[in-house]
Design a protein around this motif. Structure first.
Motif, PDB file in Angstrom:
ATOM      1  N   TYR A 173       0.840  -1.188   0.000  1.00 42.50           N
ATOM      2  CA  TYR A 173       0.000   0.000   0.000  1.00 42.50           C
ATOM      3  C   TYR A 173       0.881   1.246   0.000  1.00 42.50           C
ATOM      4  O   TYR A 173       1.966   1.254   0.598  1.00 42.50           O
ATOM      5  N   VAL A 174       0.395   2.285  -0.656  1.00 39.40           N
ATOM      6  CA  VAL A 174       1.018   3.598  -0.544  1.00 39.40           C
ATOM      7  C   VAL A 174      -0.072   4.562  -0.075  1.00 39.40           C
ATOM      8  O   VAL A 174      -1.163   4.603  -0.655  1.00 39.40           O
ATOM      9  N   VAL A 175       0.218   5.287   0.989  1.00 40.14           N
ATOM     10  CA  VAL A 175      -0.771   6.175   1.608  1.00 40.14           C
ATOM     11  C   VAL A 175      -0.286   7.614   1.470  1.00 40.14           C
ATOM     12  O   VAL A 175       0.867   7.924   1.793  1.00 40.14           O
ATOM     13  N   TYR A 176      -1.169   8.490   1.000  1.00 38.26           N
ATOM     14  CA  TYR A 176      -0.833   9.896   0.788  1.00 38.26           C
ATOM     15  C   TYR A 176      -1.777  10.794   1.582  1.00 38.26           C
ATOM     16  O   TYR A 176      -2.975  10.512   1.680  1.00 38.26           O
ATOM     17  N   TYR A 177      -1.224  11.871   2.101  1.00 35.59           N
ATOM     18  CA  TYR A 177      -2.048  12.920   2.718  1.00 35.59           C
ATOM     19  C   TYR A 177      -2.027  14.152   1.820  1.00 35.59           C
ATOM     20  O   TYR A 177      -0.961  14.573   1.346  1.00 35.59           O
ATOM     21  N   PHE A 178      -3.208  14.731   1.566  1.00 33.34           N
ATOM     22  CA  PHE A 178      -3.330  15.961   0.793  1.00 33.34           C
ATOM     23  C   PHE A 178      -4.167  16.968   1.580  1.00 33.34           C
ATOM     24  O   PHE A 178      -5.285  16.634   2.003  1.00 33.34           O
ATOM     25  N   PRO A 179      -3.681  18.177   1.778  1.00 35.25           N
ATOM     26  CA  PRO A 179      -4.553  19.209   2.351  1.00 35.25           C
ATOM     27  C   PRO A 179      -5.632  19.573   1.337  1.00 35.25           C
ATOM     28  O   PRO A 179      -5.356  19.683   0.141  1.00 35.25           O
ATOM     29  N   VAL A 180      -6.862  19.727   1.797  1.00 32.11           N
ATOM     30  CA  VAL A 180      -7.978  20.052   0.906  1.00 32.11           C
ATOM     31  C   VAL A 180      -8.863  21.097   1.575  1.00 32.11           C
ATOM     32  O   VAL A 180      -9.278  20.922   2.723  1.00 32.11           O
ATOM     33  N   SER A 181      -9.137  22.182   0.865  1.00 28.92           N
ATOM     34  CA  SER A 181     -10.027  23.220   1.388  1.00 28.92           C
ATOM     35  C   SER A 181     -11.115  23.597   0.389  1.00 28.92           C
ATOM     36  O   SER A 181     -12.004  24.381   0.705  1.00 28.92           O
ATOM     37  N   SER A 182     -11.043  23.032  -0.823  1.00 26.72           N
ATOM     38  CA  SER A 182     -12.046  23.309  -1.853  1.00 26.72           C
ATOM     39  C   SER A 182     -12.048  22.153  -2.843  1.00 26.72           C
ATOM     40  O   SER A 182     -11.198  21.258  -2.772  1.00 26.72           O
ATOM     41  N   ASN A 183     -12.995  22.168  -3.769  1.00 30.00           N
ATOM     42  CA  ASN A 183     -13.011  21.138  -4.808  1.00 30.00           C
ATOM     43  C   ASN A 183     -11.693  21.177  -5.569  1.00 30.00           C
ATOM     44  O   ASN A 183     -11.223  22.252  -5.957  1.00 30.00           O
TER      45      ASN A 183
END
Length: 294
Positions: A256-266
């Protein structure tokens, strides 16, 4: 005279090449590290590479999924858990290998099957006195429990993991969970099935909740495995992902590869790994993309 003109021309040429070389060095020195995870939508002239996933994410995905953090500060977001939960007493076909504390226990069929699969393996080694004392609870049920037990034992209505439909309280018919074979087996093995002991005894300062050896939360693989391997509480794991941005985890024969992305809008996410994937919010500021590599 010609010698002087030739010398002057030579010096001029050297100056031109020197300026060009210096400019090239300066430009090279100003190049920023490439953004591995751009969020801009690629233009037709610059299609994403074949080894990249393109995932459209809406802003409210931050509040959806199996990895939502809920505590005394972060409330349970709107969800479909109550609609999915069924009364297990009325669905005998779902009760495989466990009993119920009463006839009001509700849980989704999907979560019930995950639990049943786990305790089936426990039964093969002679550990088979499991019961579910609580599954899904709505705000009204949580308020009744809160009024009865107080804040030291019960979460404030709207702030209980039980209202996510991802938590269940597991008991034993022969002893308290901290002493029962069922509790000990789950503590050692539940991570293999995507479950975690949500409030461990040695993490009370992190969770701000007393030890609850009966309370199990589903987060899925590989997250439960990473937490087990690194001895992390759920809060610590989410911070770990934010700091690392991406991690690789091998569980059995699966990578598995797990990623975190900041998201504040579409937005559009470009994930540099190919495979089947799941997206979950963290209930605060971003999403976690979990890719099972092809």
């Amino acid at each position: 005279m010609r010698k002087w003109l030739l010398l002057l021309a030579t010096l001029l040429l050297i100056g031109v090449f020197y300026n060009r070389f210096t400019a090239a060095v300066d430009m090279k020195g100003s190049i920023q590290p490439e953004n591995r995870y751009p969020t801009e939508t690629p233009t037709p002239e610059n299609d994403p590479p074949e080894n990249e996933l393109t995932i459209e994410v809406e802003a409210d995905q931050v509040n959806k999924g199996n990895l939502l953090l809920v505590n005394e500060i972060l409330a349970v977001p709107p969800n479909d858990a109550e609609a999915e939960a069924v009364n297990l007493y009325k669905h005998k076909e779902l009760r495989n290998g466990f009993g119920l504390l009463d006839n009001k226990v509700r849980l989704s069929p999907d979560m019930t099957k995950k639990f049943s699969s786990m305790i089936k393996d426990a039964a093969e080694v002679g550990i088979d006195h499991f019961l579910i004392s609580s599954g899904y609870r709505n705000d009204e049920e949580q308020k009744a429990l809160y009024d009865q037990l107080g804040s030291d034992v019960a979460a404030f209505p709207g702030h209980s993991e039980h209202s996510l439909g991802l938590a269940l309280d597991i008991g034993s018919t022969i002893a308290q969970m901290k002493d029962a074979p069922e509790g000990k087996w789950l503590k050692e093995n539940s991570w293999k099935y995507g479950f975690i002991v949500r409030y461990p005894e040695d993490k009370t300062e992190v969770t701000d909740v007393m030890n609850e050896p009966w309370h199990f939360r589903y987060v899925g693989l590989p997250h439960s495995a990473v937490m087990q391997e690194n001895h992390l509480a759920f809060e610590e794991y989410l911070e770990y992902l934010k700091e690392r941005k991406s991690i690789t985890a091998i569980v059995g024969k699966s990578t598995y590869v797990v990623y975190y992305f900041p998201v504040s809008s579409n937005t559009t996410l470009h994930v540099p790994t190919i495979g089947s994937y799941e997206v979950s919010g963290n209930n605060t500021d971003g999403v976690i993309v979990t890719v099972l590599k092809s």
